[in-house]
Design an enzyme around this catalytic site. Structure first.
Site, PDB file in Angstrom:
ATOM      1  N   ASP A  58       5.019 -14.795  11.762  1.00 58.05           N
ATOM      2  CA  ASP A  58       5.249 -14.380  10.374  1.00 58.05           C
ATOM      3  C   ASP A  58       4.537 -15.313   9.406  1.00 58.05           C
ATOM      4  OD1 ASP A  58       6.395 -12.756   8.365  1.00 58.05           O
ATOM      5  OD2 ASP A  58       8.046 -14.160   8.114  1.00 58.05           O
ATOM      6  N   ARG A  81      -1.010  -1.061  -1.873  1.00 61.33           N
ATOM      7  CA  ARG A  81      -0.225  -2.289  -1.810  1.00 61.33           C
ATOM      8  C   ARG A  81       0.000  -2.764  -0.382  1.00 61.33           C
ATOM      9  NH1 ARG A  81       5.245  -1.367  -3.855  1.00 61.33           N
ATOM     10  NH2 ARG A  81       5.427  -3.632  -3.575  1.00 61.33           N
ATOM     11  N   LYS A  82      -0.352  -1.958   0.604  1.00 65.20           N
ATOM     12  CA  LYS A  82      -0.056  -2.268   2.001  1.00 65.20           C
ATOM     13  C   LYS A  82      -1.217  -3.001   2.672  1.00 65.20           C
ATOM     14  CE  LYS A  82       2.902   1.806   2.602  1.00 65.20           C
ATOM     15  NZ  LYS A  82       3.124   3.049   3.396  1.00 65.20           N
TER      16      LYS A  82
END
Length: 272
Positions: A191, A236-237
């Site tokens: 992450d 936005r992705k």
């Protein structure tokens, strides 16, 4: 401006500077009990009887105040880094500069990303967290006092290839199965790497989805490579893929895909 008005103006400016210097000296006197710096104590205990504007400004600039200290960059080598960690660091770091024609140095294809252990924290609704919480807040992967105890890593990004590489050394506090790294610690690093990479591509982002497939365990204390690559951007992705391998690439430890959404920084800080 005539000579008399110029003279009066000069005297006024000099007086203001001296007043500022003396006020600053009184401020320092009030905080001398909070510092043990010998230079500052000497100036406070033996203040000059006469001070010129130039020396006053020079003194204010030169004082070694503790709150101007430079934060530590955790992405730089320390004594806990093993030979493989240092070898890979030196390899990628050598690619941050290349020699151009004429022997001049210029920016290379890779860039090392500095890493610090603090950031400004906000609570929901735009309210600041308490001063105590703010003073103690630390980035999760950079909150260990002992070097090498947990997350030791450094990230390099290649903007042309839209890739990010992390050199990760797993410390002894990250144990899950006996002798191996905890799956949650691996997910944390994935992450961290993919999120940092996505932020380089799309500025501020938040994790929307993270899918992880564990292939083989990572031995505790070993060094691995975590590589992130851009797949596609849609509004936005930002979709990225990630793999965790042995340093020679012969073993696949983990594979992952991640989706990040670009966010408005002001909305993020206000908790909207």
């Amino acid at each position: 401006m005539n000579s008399s008005s110029f003279c009066f103006y000069s005297i006024l400016v000099t007086s203001n500077i001296v007043h500022m210097a003396r006020s600053f000296g009184r401020f320092l006197k009030g905080v001398q009990s909070f510092t043990s710096l010998p230079v500052m104590r000497t100036q406070l205990i033996h203040p000059p009887t006469c001070i010129s504007p130039r020396s006053a400004l020079r003194t204010m600039v030169a004082l070694p105040l503790p709150f101007f200290s430079k934060p530590r960059d955790f992405s730089l080598p320390n004594s806990s880094w093993g030979p493989e960690m240092l070898r890979l660091y030196n390899h990628y770091n050598s690619l941050t500069e290349v020699e151009a024609e004429g022997g001049e140095k210029q920016e290379g294809p890779w860039q090392r990303l500095p890493s610090y252990n603090r950031s400004l924290k906000y609570a929901k609704g735009g309210l600041y967290l308490s001063k105590i919480i703010q003073s103690k807040a630390r980035l999760f992967t950079r909150n260990m006092r002992n070097p090498g105890a947990a997350f030791e890593y450094v990230l390099f990004v290649n903007k042309e290839e839209q890739r990010c590489v992390c050199i990760f050394q797993a410390g002894y506090l990250l144990e899950g199965p006996p002798g191996y790294v905890h799956g949650g610690a691996i997910a944390t690093m994935i992450d961290t790497v993919t999120g940092t990479h996505a932020s380089q591509l799309s500025e501020a982002v938040m994790t929307a989805n993270l899918n992880i497939n564990y292939r083989s365990p990572i031995p505790l204390g070993s060094t691995v490579l975590i590589e992130s690559s851009l797949e596609v951007r849609e509004g936005r992705k930002t979709f990225v893929s990630c793999k965790v391998t042995s340093t020679n690439g012969s073993k696949m430890h983990t594979e992952a895909t991640a989706l990040f959404l670009s966010v408005n920084v002001s909305n993020l800080l206000l908790g909207a």
